[in-house]
Design a protein around this motif. Structure first.
Motif, short mmCIF file in Angstrom:
data_model
loop_
_atom_site.label_atom_id
_atom_site.label_comp_id
_atom_site.label_asym_id
_atom_site.label_seq_id
_atom_site.Cartn_x
_atom_site.Cartn_y
_atom_site.Cartn_z
N UNK A 1 0.85 -1.19 0.00
CA UNK A 1 0.00 0.00 0.00
C UNK A 1 0.88 1.24 0.00
N UNK A 2 0.25 2.37 -0.28
CA UNK A 2 1.00 3.63 -0.26
C UNK A 2 0.12 4.72 -0.82
N UNK A 3 0.73 5.82 -1.24
CA UNK A 3 -0.05 6.85 -1.89
C UNK A 3 0.71 7.38 -3.08
N UNK A 4 -0.03 7.69 -4.15
CA UNK A 4 0.57 8.33 -5.32
C UNK A 4 -0.17 9.64 -5.53
N UNK A 5 0.56 10.74 -5.48
CA UNK A 5 -0.02 12.09 -5.54
C UNK A 5 -1.18 12.22 -4.56
N UNK A 6 -1.01 11.64 -3.39
CA UNK A 6 -2.00 11.79 -2.32
C UNK A 6 -3.10 10.74 -2.33
N UNK B 1 8.39 9.65 -5.66
CA UNK B 1 7.84 10.94 -5.26
C UNK B 1 7.92 11.17 -3.75
N UNK B 2 8.19 10.11 -2.98
CA UNK B 2 8.18 10.27 -1.52
C UNK B 2 9.54 10.65 -0.94
N UNK C 1 4.41 12.12 2.38
CA UNK C 1 3.37 11.15 2.02
C UNK C 1 3.51 9.86 2.80
N UNK C 2 3.01 8.78 2.19
CA UNK C 2 2.93 7.52 2.92
C UNK C 2 3.76 6.41 2.30
N UNK C 3 4.47 6.71 1.24
CA UNK C 3 5.32 5.67 0.63
C UNK C 3 4.62 4.96 -0.51
N UNK C 4 5.32 4.04 -1.17
CA UNK C 4 4.74 3.31 -2.29
C UNK C 4 5.51 2.01 -2.50
N UNK C 5 5.17 1.28 -3.55
CA UNK C 5 5.80 -0.02 -3.77
C UNK C 5 7.22 0.11 -4.30
N UNK D 1 9.10 1.55 -0.35
CA UNK D 1 8.96 0.70 0.83
C UNK D 1 9.89 -0.52 0.80
N UNK E 1 4.54 -4.42 6.34
CA UNK E 1 3.88 -3.76 5.20
C UNK E 1 4.85 -3.19 4.18
#
Lengths: 122, 835
Positions: free
Chosen positions: A63-68, B485-486, B516-520, B523, B545
């Motif tokens: 999981x994560x976020x892309x452009x929010x 982007x993170x 932000x919260x990260x991504x694949x 992470x 995670x």
């Protein structure tokens, strides 16, 4: 005409994994439930079935976020799906089903249609 | 229409290069091509001949493969010498037959000159030219203690290095008053001599050998004209080359006074249908004894035969940059100041062992030549000044002064004209590089792939990178190293942040250094960094995670959502009992079973919920996780080694097991593969691995940064004859340095190609501790080895961790309905259909 639905208790808070997903079985087939504790709301539910491979694996993605936008990446071919709308970010013609989800005490409830179990097999 | 016939006589480096160039032209399809080679082997790299003694084989040195010739439709006739040439009939004759040609290319090269000394036919006298010569030298060296090279030129010093690597006391005997008389002056030659003698090679200058006779204490005695003598067990003549022009001479082609087949600017001889290239050709009264001019002739002739009327060979730059016995030597242009009015600037630091000389024009505006000994770091800049006639600065001495004494930094890429040659091996100019970038190449890798720049000797790597970066910047391309982007950092920068600040969780890192919260992307990268730094269990709550599904579930997901299981089988050694357990488990869970390329067994088709049960059984039988899912060490492949094999010289299986157990579990930017071969036959294919170890009589040779797979790369020889302890420490450091500086998903092969300074730099860091970090690398590695745990053992023993393996948390009995099976070749496999 709106299909009949019910709020099914599918698991408890104990079953959830922070920042990740788990899979549950419902009358509507396999559903992935994600718990992102640093967001509000923190719970998301989408179909567990990856539309590109036809396999039930989305709960096992990162999981994560892309452009929010909160997203999960398919563990097989890495496409991203919005956890809010189910939209695939790489292909505008593809999306997965989303389910309303809420926390009821320590139970997680999903709103799923009734009597449509034959659609379980994608 | 019947095809014309093109015959090439000689299958050396230049002949091969010509074929490569010619088959790429449209005219190639008009010709039937036949190649004759006198040697048994396919063309090989004579420039790196001495590596043959360091463990390289003919295959390593080969320029191409027999398959390539077949694919191109070229008839390759090796071990078939052409004995006569009939220009009237246009035929060539060999012991096997007669062949007609329409066009003939002579690429016969040269032969070593052996001075007419009495006794030179002694069986322990050799020349240094072919692999067969080297085999003979090696055989002779086995029963000897010392060896002499006659000739202190470039090749002679190479040969001396080879004798030294064979364990002989090496001597160099030179007629002239100094070493490398063609390239160096008195001071440069003296410094080179001093450095070489420090390395244990004895140098004898101004010695003319009069006779070779039976020795008293050794096999041979060399008598010199000054009545002194030298005893030795073998002699290698390396006193220059002579063009191999016998065939041309006997058929009446025009030959130079001192030999060489006379050619014009089109590389054509006095017969319009016969052409000559390389060391056998005499152009403008000159023979070119280096490979680069030979390549230029080859390219010219390929264009000429393709009908290009403009193509012409116009001479070649004879500048050279070498490492001889580990000593830097450079010689550029008019090194001896023979141009009228030329002036010199010299810098001679006997303390540091650096000598630099610039030869400048009378008006002080241009650099005519230069000599460098001891440090070649100024070579590229000086060469660019000479080749491109760049106007020298007002204080030209700054170009060779150390920076601390006001020396100028290297010439910036902006100062180079479009015509500046960046890669001389493949003739790539700065303009070619700009063209490639304009055509869409957006990074160093794609420029290299497009232009072939820096894929020859690799000497221009740093310069090429500077040019590419500068040109990209000019075009407004920001050379972004951001991970995603993170995080506005590269993997290497993130590694430093984690290490220096003691950060132990992703959450802390992203809140302090990202957004932000990260991504694949970020992470798993951070998970890998955290694992390398702190070695926590990968299923510790904070790390779950972050992992890719394969790492999360410690198995490899297959296309139908099931997993494959690969237990560790160190070195590929397994007891029958363990093999039976694998069979029993596979049978019980109906798992498809296949032997992997890494000498282990892969079990396919386990569902998520079956994984912990299966692992319980495997762990009970003594298996550990094989990390086939991780960006970490996979296997250490081995041959059976000296324990069984009649050729083996070391216990390769034992070493493979030792290495596999040492590095198992270590998280890296990408997977890491190793192999250990018990002798130079190399049955474990170690030279295609990230780390390859090959046994020698004296220990182990280490090769690094090889790769098989999609983009094969031959591993580089890193160190030779290491003891067990030295081998392990060296691998420790290279891996650790890779883990710290590698980019995300960068295999060691690509890491090496992008490492500024390349192999030499890596050697300095690891073998000479140039960055002063070896102690830290060692400590880090020891910490990781000490905290190893089998991730699966930890997982199956922890009920909380086992919860993760429920397929559907609310329905333990529910089977996944999309997993459909069928049987093929007596095993179960998924039904292949897309939804």
């Amino acid at each position: 005409m709106k299909a009949r639905t019910c709020w099914d208790a599918v698991c408890t808070v104990e079953d959830l994994v922070p920042e990740s997903g788990i899979a549950v079985w419902t009358d509507d087939g396999p559903v992935a439930v994600f718990y992102l504790p640093h967001r509000l709301p923190a719970l998301f539910a989408i179909s567990h079935t990856d539309p590109f491979s036809g396999t039930n694996v989305l709960a096992r993605g990162i999981t994560g976020d892309l452009k929010g936008e909160p997203v999960v990446a398919s563990p097989l071919y890495k496409q991203h799906f919005s956890l809010v709308t189910g939209q695939c970010l790489e292909d505008e013609n593809v999306s997965v089903k989303t389910y309303p989800v809420l926390l009821d005490g320590d139970k997680i409830r999903l709103e799923v249609p009734i009597d449509q179990s034959e659609s379980a097999v994608a | 229409m019947s095809k014309k016939t093109l015959i090439v006589i000689g299958n050396g480096m230049v002949g091969h290069h010509f074929l490569e160039q010619f088959v790429a032209t449209p005219s190639a399809s008009d010709y039937e091509i036949i190649v004759f080679g006198e040697e048994k082997q396919l063309a090989y790299d004579r420039v790196h001949l001495s590596e043959y003694f360091a463990g390289s084989t003919h295959a390593d040195l080969a320029m191409g493969t027999a398959d390539w010739y077949t694919e191109q439709g070229i008839q390759l006739r090796l071990n078939e010498a052409v004995t006569s040439l009939d220009r009237d009939q246009r035929t060539v004759t060999t012991p096997k037959g007669q062949y007609r040609y329409d066009e003939l290319v002579l690429a016969t090269g040269s032969y070593p000159f052996v001075p007419p000394i009495e006794g030179r036919e002694h069986p322990h006298c050799f020349v240094y030219r072919t692999l067969e010569d080297l085999d003979a030298i090696r055989a002779s060296a086995q029963s000897g203690k010392s060896g002499v090279v006659v000739g202190g030129g470039l090749l002679g010093l190479e040969a001396a290095n080879a004798l030294k690597s064979l364990g002989l006391q090496a001597h160099v005997v030179e007629f002239a008053p100094r070493l490398m008389p063609v390239q160096l002056d008195t001071d440069g030659g003296a410094l080179l001599r001093h450095k070489i003698e420090e390395l244990g090679v004895q140098v004898h200058t101004e010695k003319a050998t009069t006779a070779i006779v039976e020795g008293v204490d050794a096999r041979l005695r060399m008598n010199f004209s000054d009545d002194s003598h030298l005893e030795t067990d073998l002699i290698v003549f390396s006193a220059g080359i002579r063009p191999q022009d016998a065939l041309a001479r006997s058929s009446g082609l025009e030959i130079g006074e001192r030999g060489g087949i006379v050619v014009n600017d089109q590389c054509t001889t006095s017969d319009p249908h016969i052409h000559a290239i390389g060391e056998c050709a005499l152009w403008d009264q000159r023979i070119f004894g280096l490979v680069a001019p030979g390549y230029t002739m080859a390219r010219t002739l390929a264009s000429v035969l393709n009908g290009d009327a403009e193509a012409a060979f116009t001479g070649a730059d004879m500048s050279t940059k070498l490492k001889l016995l580990g000593v830097d030597v450079g010689s550029i242009g008019d090194a001896h100041a023979q141009t009228p009015g030329a002036r010199n600037i010299r810098f001679n630091d006997e303390q540091a062992g650096h000598y630099r000389r610039m030869v400048i024009s009378e008006d002080g505006k241009t650099l005519l030549g230069a000599i460098l000994v001891g440090d070649n770091s100024h070579y590229d800049t000086l060469l660019q000044y000479t080749l491109n006639d760049i106007t020298l600065p007002d204080n030209p001495e700054t170009l060779i002064l150390p920076e601390s004494q006001g020396g100028a930094p290297a010439l910036g890429p902006d100062a180079l004209p479009e015509t500046a040659s960046i890669c001389s091996c493949h003739n790539v100019s700065k303009g070619d590089i700009c063209g490639a970038i304009d055509a869409g190449c957006g990074d160093l890798g794609s420029v290299k792939a497009e232009t072939k720049a820096s894929t020859g000797c690799g000497g221009c790597t740093a310069l090429l990178k500077n040019v590419v970066d500068s040109e990209l910047e000019k075009r407004g391309v920001e050379v972004s190293k951001d991970l995603c982007e993170h995080f506005p950092y590269s993997r290497q920068e993130l590694f430093h942040l984690v290490k220096v600040n003691g950060i132990r969780t992703f959450r802390t890192l992203i809140s302090q250094h990202g957004k932000g919260h990260g991504c694949d992307i970020c992470k798993p990268t951070v998970a890998s960094i955290l694992a390398t730094c702190w070695n926590d269990h990968i299923l510790a709550t904070d790390h779950v995670p972050l992992q890719d599904t394969n790492d999360t579930f410690m198995a490899n997901m297959q296309k139908n959502g099931t997993y494959s299981i690969v237990p560790r089988i160190p070195g590929g050694e397994i007891t029958p009992d363990k093999l039976i357990v694998l069979g029993e488990v596979a049978k019980q869970y109906n798992l498809y079973t296949k032997i992997t390329g890494g000498q282990r067994v892969d079990l396919f088709g386990a569902t998520l919920s079956e994984l912990p049960e299966i692992w319980e059984k495997l762990i009970a039988a003594g298996f550990e996780t094989g990390h086939a899912y991780g960006k970490s060490l996979r296997t250490v492949k081995s041959c059976v080694g000296s324990t069984w094999c009649r050729y083996g010289v070391q216990d390769s299986v034992g070493m493979a097991i030792l290495l596999e157990n040492r590095y198992k579990g270590l998280r890296a930017p990408h997977k890491v593969k190793m192999a250990v071969s018990g002798c130079t036959r190399e049955c474990a294919e170690a030279q295609s691995k990230d780390f390859g170890v090959i046994a020698t009589e004296n220990g182990w040779n280490l090769y690094v940064c090889g790769n098989g797979g999609m983009r094969p790369r031959h591993a580089d020889l890193f160190a030779t004859d290491l003891s067990d302890e030295e081998l392990i420490r060296t691998i420790d450091r290279v891996i650790m340095f890779y883990v710290r500086t590698g980019d995300r998903l960068q295999r060691t092969s690509v890491w090496m190609e992008n490492l500024e300074g390349g192999l030499d730099y890596l050697k300095q860091v690891v073998l000479e501790d140039s960055l002063g970090i070896c102690a830290e690398l060692d400590e880090h590695m020891d910490g990781i080895v000490d905290t190893y745990q089998c991730e699966w053992k930890t997982a199956v023993e922890d009920p909380e961790k086992r919860k993760r393996f429920r397929e559907f948390v609310n329905a333990p009995e529910q089977k996944d309905p999309v997993q459909q099976w069928t049987t093929e070749r007596d095993q179960r496999r998924p039904v292949l259909e897309s939804a």
